[in-house]
Design a protein around this motif. Sequence first.
Motif, PDB file in Angstrom:
ATOM      1  N   THR A 172       0.818  -1.209   0.000  1.00 57.78           N
ATOM      2  CA  THR A 172       0.000   0.000   0.000  1.00 57.78           C
ATOM      3  C   THR A 172       0.851   1.257   0.000  1.00 57.78           C
ATOM      4  O   THR A 172       0.576   2.204  -0.725  1.00 57.78           O
ATOM      5  N   ARG A 214      -3.077   1.783  -9.270  1.00 60.89           N
ATOM      6  CA  ARG A 214      -3.722   0.508  -8.997  1.00 60.89           C
ATOM      7  C   ARG A 214      -5.223   0.663  -8.773  1.00 60.89           C
ATOM      8  O   ARG A 214      -5.949  -0.332  -8.788  1.00 60.89           O
ATOM      9  N   ARG A 215      -5.678   1.879  -8.557  1.00 58.28           N
ATOM     10  CA  ARG A 215      -7.078   2.113  -8.226  1.00 58.28           C
ATOM     11  C   ARG A 215      -7.779   2.897  -9.335  1.00 58.28           C
ATOM     12  O   ARG A 215      -7.142   3.677 -10.047  1.00 58.28           O
ATOM     13  N   ASP A 290      -8.151  -5.114   0.446  1.00 63.60           N
ATOM     14  CA  ASP A 290      -8.061  -4.645  -0.932  1.00 63.60           C
ATOM     15  C   ASP A 290      -9.435  -4.247  -1.467  1.00 63.60           C
ATOM     16  O   ASP A 290      -9.572  -3.239  -2.159  1.00 63.60           O
ATOM     17  N   GLY A 291     -10.457  -5.033  -1.129  1.00 61.42           N
ATOM     18  CA  GLY A 291     -11.805  -4.690  -1.570  1.00 61.42           C
ATOM     19  C   GLY A 291     -12.303  -3.399  -0.948  1.00 61.42           C
ATOM     20  O   GLY A 291     -12.974  -2.595  -1.605  1.00 61.42           O
ATOM     21  N   GLY A 294     -10.551  -0.507  -2.661  1.00 62.80           N
ATOM     22  CA  GLY A 294     -11.077  -0.392  -4.012  1.00 62.80           C
ATOM     23  C   GLY A 294     -12.437   0.274  -4.031  1.00 62.80           C
ATOM     24  O   GLY A 294     -12.723   1.126  -4.868  1.00 62.80           O
ATOM     25  N   CYS A 298     -13.444   4.044  -5.641  1.00 65.78           N
ATOM     26  CA  CYS A 298     -14.525   4.241  -6.618  1.00 65.78           C
ATOM     27  C   CYS A 298     -15.524   5.296  -6.155  1.00 65.78           C
ATOM     28  O   CYS A 298     -16.112   5.995  -6.979  1.00 65.78           O
TER      29      CYS A 298
END
Length: 321
Positions: A172, A214-215, A290-291, A294, A298
């Motif tokens: 991270t 990554r995002r 990670d979820g 993510g 968003c």
Amino acid sequence: MSSNEKKRLRDRRSQQTLREKKLRHISQLEEQVAHCEQHHSDQGVQRLLQVIEGLRKQNEALLKRQKSLKSLVNSWETELEEPAATDVSSHDLSSLYKEMSNREAQFSLQTNFDDSIPPHGISSLLNAPMSAASTPRQKRSPSLEPLSDLSTPLWNQIPPHTDDFGTSTMITCPWFLYPELIIPCPDVPSSPLDFIYGTKTNTLADQIHTALQRRPVRDPERLAGGWLVYHFSRWVIVPSPETYGRLPAFLRPVQDQMIIPHPLVLDFIPWPRLRLNLIRRWHVYGKDRDGFFGFLACCVKLRWPWNDTVLERNEHNELFY
């Protein structure tokens, strides 16, 4: 031909037509029976019944999930009841956004919050009213109190972290693996474009740019998030009054943040209420780390006035905030 002969001829034709119709009908029925015997055997029926039962169970599970999701969304829109002593009216979503935009520059750690942080869910944190600082209050939430340890300067009080920066598994915030490369970096990036397009002259800004790639983050959020992460990382690596002074008030650590060890990435969350709730309940949310990030990438969007530009050029034709 006589009338009798004509009548017999008509009768023979009629009987022949009737026989042909019966033969065609019998042929169709035989084809249907053969098709049923081939495709509708006991085995086939049992297989279709199993498929139907599986689809029924799947439909029940989807309906249950839909109901759960609907109740979760409704909980986000439910207005929290304010204590009678504060007399603060409820805020809808549009007024909350407007008020957040107007108060962002004046927000500080001394802000008074009427309600203590609820022990469950992020939704209730996002619904918490932001105008409580302008009203009188009876008590203060100790978790959001500013740091009161006067024996150590505020700029030298780094929150306790559970990250192991000595291993290569730090994904991270990978720049903390190379402090010798980060220390020479400037306290303020030379160009805001470093966070959007990367750079070869500033290792910290380039590492943050790579991590944000990554995002699913748009350029405005990438620029704003990269700016906050850059200054907080500079303060953690090189603590000083100058690096601490560049931190926005809402990003500076508060009391509970200095007591509970937690992953450093949680310190980048700009909302103190949400940040503290995640720190206290990271054993729940951290199972899908990670979820979670993510989903956060968003959903977090930057609200910017339509008539104001994000970047401008100075007298040297250089872009700046």
